[in-house]
Design a protein around this motif. Sequence first.
Motif, PDB file in Angstrom:
ATOM      1  N   UNK A 503     -28.356 -23.320 -23.675  1.00 47.46           N
ATOM      2  CA  UNK A 503     -26.980 -23.758 -23.452  1.00 47.46           C
ATOM      3  C   UNK A 503     -26.158 -23.596 -24.740  1.00 47.46           C
ATOM      4  N   UNK A 504     -26.746 -24.020 -25.857  1.00 47.68           N
ATOM      5  CA  UNK A 504     -26.045 -23.912 -27.145  1.00 47.68           C
ATOM      6  C   UNK A 504     -25.699 -22.450 -27.434  1.00 47.68           C
ATOM      7  N   UNK A 505     -26.668 -21.573 -27.183  1.00 47.97           N
ATOM      8  CA  UNK A 505     -26.426 -20.156 -27.458  1.00 47.97           C
ATOM      9  C   UNK A 505     -25.306 -19.623 -26.573  1.00 47.97           C
ATOM     10  N   UNK A 506     -25.291 -20.041 -25.307  1.00 41.23           N
ATOM     11  CA  UNK A 506     -24.214 -19.588 -24.421  1.00 41.23           C
ATOM     12  C   UNK A 506     -22.868 -20.045 -24.980  1.00 41.23           C
ATOM     13  N   UNK A 507     -22.806 -21.300 -25.427  1.00 41.39           N
ATOM     14  CA  UNK A 507     -21.566 -21.809 -26.020  1.00 41.39           C
ATOM     15  C   UNK A 507     -21.169 -20.993 -27.242  1.00 41.39           C
ATOM     16  N   UNK A 508     -22.162 -20.669 -28.085  1.00 40.66           N
ATOM     17  CA  UNK A 508     -21.858 -19.911 -29.306  1.00 40.66           C
ATOM     18  C   UNK A 508     -21.299 -18.543 -28.952  1.00 40.66           C
TER      19      UNK A 508
END
Length: 656
Positions: A503-508
Amino acid sequence: MTGADLTSGRDLRAEAQAKGDLAPEHDGPRDTGMEQADLQRWLERTWRTPPGIIGALSSVDHKVIARRYLITAFVFLCLGGLNAVAMRVQLSGPQRGLIGPDLYNQLFTMHGVTMMFLFAVPIVQATGIYLVPLMVGTRNIAFPRLNAFSYWVYLSGGLFAWVSFALNMAPDVGWFAYVPLSGPEFAPGKRADVWAQMITYTEVSSLAVAVATIVTILKQRAPGMSLDKIPLYVWAMLVTSFVVVFAMPAVMITSTFLILDRLVGTHIFNPAEGGDALLFQHLFWFFGHPEVYIIFLPATGMVSSIIPAFARRPVFGHLGMVLSLIAVGFLSFGLWVHHMFATGLPKLGASFFTASSMMIAIPNGVQIFCWLATMWDGRPVIRAPMLFVFGFFFIFVIGGLTGVMLASVPLDLQVHDTYFVVAHFHYVLIGGSVFPLLGAAYFWFPKITGRMMSERLGRLHFWLAFIGFNAAFFPMHIVGLWGMPRRVYTYPAELGWGNINLFITAGAVVFFLSFVLFTFNLVHGALKGAAAGNNPWEAGTLEWATPSPPPSYNFARIPVVTNAEPLWAERDALPVATGLRVDARELLVSTVAEAHPDIREKSATPSIWPLFAAFAVGGTFLYSIFTPWAIVWGALPIAVTLIGWFWPKGDLEDEE
Ligand code: HEM
Ligand SMILES: [Cu+2]
């Protein structure tokens, strides 16, 4: 006051002659009483950047240098962002094999140093180089050749770091390069030396800009701009520049001590031989904490320019704002030890730094309340720059809250070196600096290019950035509390951190894409944007009194300031001061407190020597990662270029 001759109030000429610094027989034509068209022709001939490649490389125009700085710093932001995306892709799931530990170490170190030293500090200083002379109503920055020099040194430092990265020689010891990890014992090879010298390059350049900024603000303000009428942005740059002057030497000493330990065999940081490893952390953070405010204070100045323009009233509590800025500047030097709670400090010492860390929230809080009051009382118009200001409020306040949490020792010991800290500092750095900078980009872009950026794309950009940012960084608090350490290149599947990291990577990625959109908006605006006119937002400060983009000489006639928002007070025509020569680069120098016109002073002409001097300095630093003798040999070419730089040309200016 309109059209008043400077010489009318006080007999400047007689005074100057008495001091012996004006030779009347060499006095050329003045702007007094000259036709506007003639005046502009004269000034353009005197102040323009010479044509051709050599001319461009010799430019000392603060606007030209600032544009180069801004573009270069933006490129480094994109490169640092690419580092971050690479790290995030590797971390998007457990046991990914995309990037190994060695490359990962280089990636987070390059990301950290690029963002801090090659993007954040240079871009806020560059904005100051562009805006401060316009806002204080002068024709160029003080020490314009030093300013040009600073850009070339910065550029060579950035290239040095990134070429090393391409050669698989990038520093891999973290952006603060603690010893003993970075010392001779544990970091063989050249990587830590690259860290040490790239610090020295960038700090030389940032000190030079700070000195030029301080002198411009204290001595070159338009007549009448007494201390209480200085725009808040300019105040912020003044305080920031003083913080630079006091903080940067500490990190230059740190990096120089490190390279001495590594190359010369000193034992400054080696406890086995009577040195002190903790000294490194003290010296580094004595710089490192103020560094955060070097990035943040100019951003507050930007917010203080944007809000009044859209709320249509001056900032509430001008004096309180100025005092808060100064208080933050001072206090920022009293908190560095909160970065060292995990080193086992005496309890009493730790409590002191907890208290001082919490105390700095007070002047910052004062600023936030003043801004809120300004909007409350005004009738804010919501345009793209304002959206980014709201984004700043939201994100920065969350970062400030986790900061107050981290200032308490027990909590800090618990989450030290986890993703909770990574989340915290991105909330303060990106919320406190990148969002205001983006707002500032939309706000001042029309001044710099003469064209507007697209408002629709601007709004889309804001929402993409805001959502992407929070999606990327908010969950980091959570994995941090779960115990995920920072600076690890992967983690085992059993820990169950996979989904949240995805999820964090998608946000980044969304956050990164928002910058792609922003870049498109910049380029599109610069090529096809609607014409902006002098003052598209109807703002009150002096930079909006000039055409967009401003001519090489900034102001055809030097404005006289009677109000903190001169353009609101004098809607029709600003009063002006005359009496400056038009055939030579003359500035009006004024007194520090009251900004009374004092003397006329020459401003340096274009020169290629700052570029050569920067090459000589850069070459010396580069060579010095191999041998300390570089300093001895390098002194020679540096001396030659400095002689060229200061060589009298035997023209009228020198005779005077
Ligand atoms: C695209 C936006 C960004 C993303 C996705 C991002 C992501 C990251 C990640 C994942 C790390 C930690 C790596 C690790 O500990 O393993 C990190 C570290 C860091 N970031 Fe960012 N970042 C971004 C923008 C920024 C900006 C704008 C700044 C500064 C103005 C910044 C400053 C830092 C610093 C100082 C570190 C610490 C490096 C170290 O541990 O030595 N980042 N970032
Ligand atoms: Cu700090």
